[in-house]
Enzyme design. Sequence first.
Site, PDB file in Angstrom:
ATOM      1  N   THR A  67      10.193 -12.313  -9.396  1.00  0.00           N
ATOM      2  CA  THR A  67       9.223 -11.247  -9.116  1.00  0.00           C
ATOM      3  C   THR A  67       9.039 -10.324 -10.311  1.00  0.00           C
ATOM      4  O   THR A  67       9.984 -10.126 -11.097  1.00  0.00           O
ATOM      5  CB  THR A  67       9.720 -10.403  -7.918  1.00  0.00           C
ATOM      6  OG1 THR A  67       8.924  -9.215  -7.821  1.00  0.00           O
ATOM      7  CG2 THR A  67      11.166  -9.957  -8.095  1.00  0.00           C
ATOM      8  N   TYR A  90      15.743  -4.898  -4.176  1.00  0.00           N
ATOM      9  CA  TYR A  90      14.971  -6.146  -4.115  1.00  0.00           C
ATOM     10  C   TYR A  90      14.862  -6.763  -5.517  1.00  0.00           C
ATOM     11  O   TYR A  90      15.226  -7.927  -5.727  1.00  0.00           O
ATOM     12  CB  TYR A  90      13.571  -5.878  -3.533  1.00  0.00           C
ATOM     13  CG  TYR A  90      12.635  -7.049  -3.709  1.00  0.00           C
ATOM     14  CD1 TYR A  90      12.869  -8.241  -3.036  1.00  0.00           C
ATOM     15  CD2 TYR A  90      11.542  -6.963  -4.578  1.00  0.00           C
ATOM     16  CE1 TYR A  90      12.022  -9.330  -3.222  1.00  0.00           C
ATOM     17  CE2 TYR A  90      10.699  -8.040  -4.769  1.00  0.00           C
ATOM     18  CZ  TYR A  90      10.950  -9.225  -4.083  1.00  0.00           C
ATOM     19  OH  TYR A  90      10.121 -10.295  -4.289  1.00  0.00           O
ATOM     20  N   HIS A 132       1.382  -5.708   2.958  1.00  0.00           N
ATOM     21  CA  HIS A 132       0.550  -5.924   1.765  1.00  0.00           C
ATOM     22  C   HIS A 132      -0.887  -5.447   1.957  1.00  0.00           C
ATOM     23  O   HIS A 132      -1.433  -5.494   3.056  1.00  0.00           O
ATOM     24  CB  HIS A 132       0.575  -7.406   1.379  1.00  0.00           C
ATOM     25  CG  HIS A 132       1.932  -7.855   0.926  1.00  0.00           C
ATOM     26  ND1 HIS A 132       2.691  -8.757   1.620  1.00  0.00           N
ATOM     27  CD2 HIS A 132       2.673  -7.464  -0.136  1.00  0.00           C
ATOM     28  CE1 HIS A 132       3.842  -8.926   0.987  1.00  0.00           C
ATOM     29  NE2 HIS A 132       3.858  -8.150  -0.078  1.00  0.00           N
ATOM     30  N   ALA A 177      12.803 -18.957  -0.252  1.00  0.00           N
ATOM     31  CA  ALA A 177      13.295 -18.143   0.872  1.00  0.00           C
ATOM     32  C   ALA A 177      13.892 -16.839   0.376  1.00  0.00           C
ATOM     33  O   ALA A 177      14.866 -16.856  -0.380  1.00  0.00           O
ATOM     34  CB  ALA A 177      14.352 -18.937   1.646  1.00  0.00           C
ATOM     35  N   ASP A 200       6.107   3.061  -6.304  1.00  0.00           N
ATOM     36  CA  ASP A 200       4.921   2.321  -6.746  1.00  0.00           C
ATOM     37  C   ASP A 200       4.545   2.729  -8.176  1.00  0.00           C
ATOM     38  O   ASP A 200       4.083   3.853  -8.396  1.00  0.00           O
ATOM     39  CB  ASP A 200       3.717   2.630  -5.838  1.00  0.00           C
ATOM     40  CG  ASP A 200       3.622   1.711  -4.643  1.00  0.00           C
ATOM     41  OD1 ASP A 200       4.256   0.632  -4.670  1.00  0.00           O
ATOM     42  OD2 ASP A 200       2.898   2.064  -3.697  1.00  0.00           O
ATOM     43  N   LEU A 259      13.133 -20.282   9.853  1.00  0.00           N
ATOM     44  CA  LEU A 259      12.012 -19.749  10.645  1.00  0.00           C
ATOM     45  C   LEU A 259      12.236 -18.290  11.038  1.00  0.00           C
ATOM     46  O   LEU A 259      11.650 -17.813  12.013  1.00  0.00           O
ATOM     47  CB  LEU A 259      11.732 -20.623  11.886  1.00  0.00           C
ATOM     48  CG  LEU A 259      11.358 -22.075  11.578  1.00  0.00           C
ATOM     49  CD1 LEU A 259      11.038 -22.828  12.879  1.00  0.00           C
ATOM     50  CD2 LEU A 259      10.153 -22.181  10.626  1.00  0.00           C
ATOM     51  N   ASP A 319      19.758 -22.427   8.226  1.00  0.00           N
ATOM     52  CA  ASP A 319      20.058 -21.413   7.217  1.00  0.00           C
ATOM     53  C   ASP A 319      20.507 -22.132   5.939  1.00  0.00           C
ATOM     54  O   ASP A 319      21.510 -22.850   5.952  1.00  0.00           O
ATOM     55  CB  ASP A 319      21.172 -20.531   7.783  1.00  0.00           C
ATOM     56  CG  ASP A 319      21.719 -19.540   6.767  1.00  0.00           C
ATOM     57  OD1 ASP A 319      21.216 -19.499   5.631  1.00  0.00           O
ATOM     58  OD2 ASP A 319      22.666 -18.820   7.135  1.00  0.00           O
TER      59      ASP A 319
HETATM   60  N1  UDP Z   1      -1.138  -0.116  -0.678  1.00  0.00           N
HETATM   61  C1  UDP Z   1      -1.811   0.858   0.037  1.00  0.00           C
HETATM   62  N2  UDP Z   1      -1.749   0.810   1.404  1.00  0.00           N
HETATM   63  C2  UDP Z   1      -1.049  -0.152   2.080  1.00  0.00           C
HETATM   64  C3  UDP Z   1      -0.392  -1.155   1.345  1.00  0.00           C
HETATM   65  C4  UDP Z   1      -0.454  -1.100  -0.041  1.00  0.00           C
HETATM   66  O1  UDP Z   1      -2.438   1.755  -0.527  1.00  0.00           O
HETATM   67  O2  UDP Z   1      -1.016  -0.114   3.320  1.00  0.00           O
HETATM   68  C5  UDP Z   1      -1.174  -0.078  -2.144  1.00  0.00           C
HETATM   69  C6  UDP Z   1       0.201   0.062  -2.762  1.00  0.00           C
HETATM   70  O3  UDP Z   1       0.532   1.421  -2.903  1.00  0.00           O
HETATM   71  C7  UDP Z   1       0.026  -0.655  -4.090  1.00  0.00           C
HETATM   72  C8  UDP Z   1      -1.017  -1.736  -3.798  1.00  0.00           C
HETATM   73  O4  UDP Z   1      -1.660  -1.323  -2.589  1.00  0.00           O
HETATM   74  O5  UDP Z   1      -0.508   0.221  -5.049  1.00  0.00           O
HETATM   75  C9  UDP Z   1      -0.408  -3.120  -3.571  1.00  0.00           C
HETATM   76  O6  UDP Z   1       0.626  -2.994  -2.644  1.00  0.00           O
HETATM   77  P1  UDP Z   1       1.301  -4.260  -1.949  1.00  0.00           P
HETATM   78  O7  UDP Z   1       2.297  -3.738  -0.949  1.00  0.00           O
HETATM   79  O8  UDP Z   1       0.236  -5.167  -1.436  1.00  0.00           O
HETATM   80  O9  UDP Z   1       2.034  -5.027  -3.127  1.00  0.00           O
HETATM   81  P2  UDP Z   1       3.105  -4.504  -4.219  1.00  0.00           P
HETATM   82  O10 UDP Z   1       2.289  -4.137  -5.435  1.00  0.00           O
HETATM   83  O11 UDP Z   1       3.845  -3.344  -3.631  1.00  0.00           O
HETATM   84  O12 UDP Z   1       3.953  -5.686  -4.458  1.00  0.00           O
END
Ligand code: UDP
Length: 323
Positions: A116, A140, A188, A73, A284, A33, A50
């Site tokens: 991922t 990550y 996200h 997790a 990104d 949690l 854990d």
């Molecule tokens: N993004 C954005 N503003 C935010 C969060 C995300 O413009 O506050 C953009 C980010 O740059 C990426 C897309 O949205 O291009 C998806 O990002 P997210 O963090 O949701 O997932 P990721 O693709 O990083 O796993």
Amino acid sequence: MHYLVIGGAGYIGSHMVKLLIGEGHGVTIVDDLSSGHADALLGGELIVHDFSDRAFLDRLFSSVKFDGVFHFASQILVGESVTNPAKYYRANTFATLTLLEAMRDHKIDYFVFSSTAAVYGEPEYTPIDENHRKVPVNPYGASKYMVEMMLADFHRAHGLKYVALRYFNAAGADPQSRLGERHEPETHLIPLALKAVLGKKPPLKLFGRDYDTPDGTCIRDYIHVDDLSSAHLLAMQYLYAGGESTAFNLGNGAGYSVQQVIDVVGKVTGRPVPVEYAPRREGDPARLVADASKAKKVLGWQPVLTGLETIVQHAWNWEAASQ
Ligand code: UDP
């Protein structure tokens, strides 16, 4: 069947628990949690602990003979993984090694792992298939890829049967709004856009409008959390049917730009999304889209909640209800 779901109180794990219970399986959830929520569980038995505690796992595995383990997790913040890599290698890699050793010693042979798209690193081509080079560009992704390498070695040495599922962008919520995304901090795009609409968070920062894409914003492949869950169950059934241990991409195969997501959020909520333009976020890639044909062909997986509007609508129903 009686399954163990590690991290079952989290966003994707709780949707998985819902599915397993609905299918009539026995479910035990282990979750400390630290980021999950006990009230996200629609059933099953929760043990708050854990999962990397070996003595605990020995006690648990001696008392219940699980038919398989789903492992959700993990630590998921890419930026934090760059500044604090040890946290990621410990929580995602080392802890999973302890789990795999305990499973080996207690002869639990079936394992479905949350991996991922970050294992691929900077895409050399899109859509990305499973054979794409794996060159993670942050701890990550590396911490997850190391687990995939351990899984392949445990398979060869000890007969572990595993599937690693490489998620693209998990999104959406339970269509009945009982469950949804509750990350703290939230990073996200979709939940942040919805929270900005509701005034729960500041205006959405749109990271970069100068990418080499049609509207200049990044393109991602959003996949509904219930479709992700169904792939996990199919993966477990595939292993039980004698399927080869392997990895699968999970995505829709359709890319949507950040601007398109913002437009859909505006349409679904009926309100404009407050947006601030911001520079690119480090790390990104311009375009991340899955070739998920292997999962469709081999697992018989067919995502059904595929439209971005449906995904955003479910996320909105959840977000608006949990004010
Ligand atoms: N993004 C954005 N503003 C935010 C969060 C995300 O413009 O506050 C953009 C980010 O740059 C990426 C897309 O949205 O291009 C998806 O990002 P997210 O963090 O949701 O997932 P990721 O693709 O990083 O796993």
